[in-house]
Design an enzyme around this catalytic site. Sequence first.
Site, short mmCIF file in Angstrom:
data_model
loop_
_atom_site.label_atom_id
_atom_site.label_comp_id
_atom_site.label_asym_id
_atom_site.label_seq_id
_atom_site.Cartn_x
_atom_site.Cartn_y
_atom_site.Cartn_z
N ARG A 60 0.83 -1.21 0.00
CA ARG A 60 0.00 0.00 0.00
C ARG A 60 0.87 1.26 0.00
O ARG A 60 0.57 2.25 -0.69
CB ARG A 60 -0.92 -0.02 1.22
N HIS A 64 0.75 4.25 -2.77
CA HIS A 64 0.47 5.64 -2.37
C HIS A 64 1.63 6.57 -2.72
O HIS A 64 1.42 7.76 -2.96
CB HIS A 64 0.17 5.69 -0.87
N ASN A 92 -3.23 8.76 4.31
CA ASN A 92 -2.00 8.06 4.67
C ASN A 92 -1.76 7.89 6.17
O ASN A 92 -0.78 7.27 6.57
CB ASN A 92 -0.78 8.79 4.07
N HIS A 189 -5.68 -5.34 -2.90
CA HIS A 189 -6.55 -5.31 -1.72
C HIS A 189 -6.82 -6.70 -1.17
O HIS A 189 -7.51 -6.83 -0.15
CB HIS A 189 -7.87 -4.62 -2.05
#
Length: 317
Positions: A60, A64, A92, A189
Amino acid sequence: MAFVAALLLSSVLYFSAFSQGNALSFNYYTKTCPDVEYVIAQVVRKATMKDKTVPAALLRMHFHDCFIRGCDGSVLLNSKGGNKAEKDGPPNVSLHAFYVIDSAKKAVEVICPGIVSCADILALAARDAVVLTGGPTWEVPKGRKDGKISQARETRQLPAPTVNISQLQQSFSQRGLSMEDLVALSGGHTLGFSHCSSFQNRIHNFNSTHDIDPTLHPSFAASLKSICPINNKAKNAGTNMDPSSTTFDNTYYKLILQKKSLFSSEQALLTIPRTKDLVSKYASSKKAFNTTFVNSMIKMSSITGGQEVRKDCRVVN
């Protein structure tokens, strides 16, 4: 390897408008730091043995990072003075395991100081995270530089869990990523945990006629409501992204088809034929998912934009 090399070349050309032209290659550290990948993999492995949530966190974190200013390690920078950094932006604040990147950087600096960027370390760690959880491996193109700018307000560019398919498509296409990349990268995910705030919109006061999103499976919606009541005050309340949340597999896509996905943005993948067909394809074939996921990760991680090799991943030189 020839196929991957051709894919990398097309990816670098594809991203030329978004990147600042850092040349990437598979053998970037062959002479200057030949053991870098082994060292990073060992750090990630040791951290994962102690904390099974580390792989999801690293994957993740890489995503990001790449979606803001390219894969430049800007998500790793600390806020300083009046500047609020990306890691402290709303999307975040739940990121964690930054210490793993710090540990990897420290280990790499011992064997080849000043050579390997934090952005490359994060990209390699994300690949290792997928492998450690049973997913595919791939050659990571290397040679990224670290960025000097990190601003919390820019995290608004990250696609929220409440967006629709047109908003998703726009976000990915702006970064040179296709609809196939969108669906495949969403498969990340399959790892991790979600807080209630990310899916609260689907289980309470959904719209003027429905309290619950009618596209949610009723029994699944009921279980989510029990975990996340409307006046929930528990800071860490939430649920795993799927029942096998520490294993990289294609369960995620099967859940979408069963109307048991958490986010509106995931259910949105069923709203147009192209993405719905891809969800069905990946749900029925783990091999097809793995193949496309690897290709899409190489494309995404090839978005560059940094200027230096940081000595400390949390501060600019």
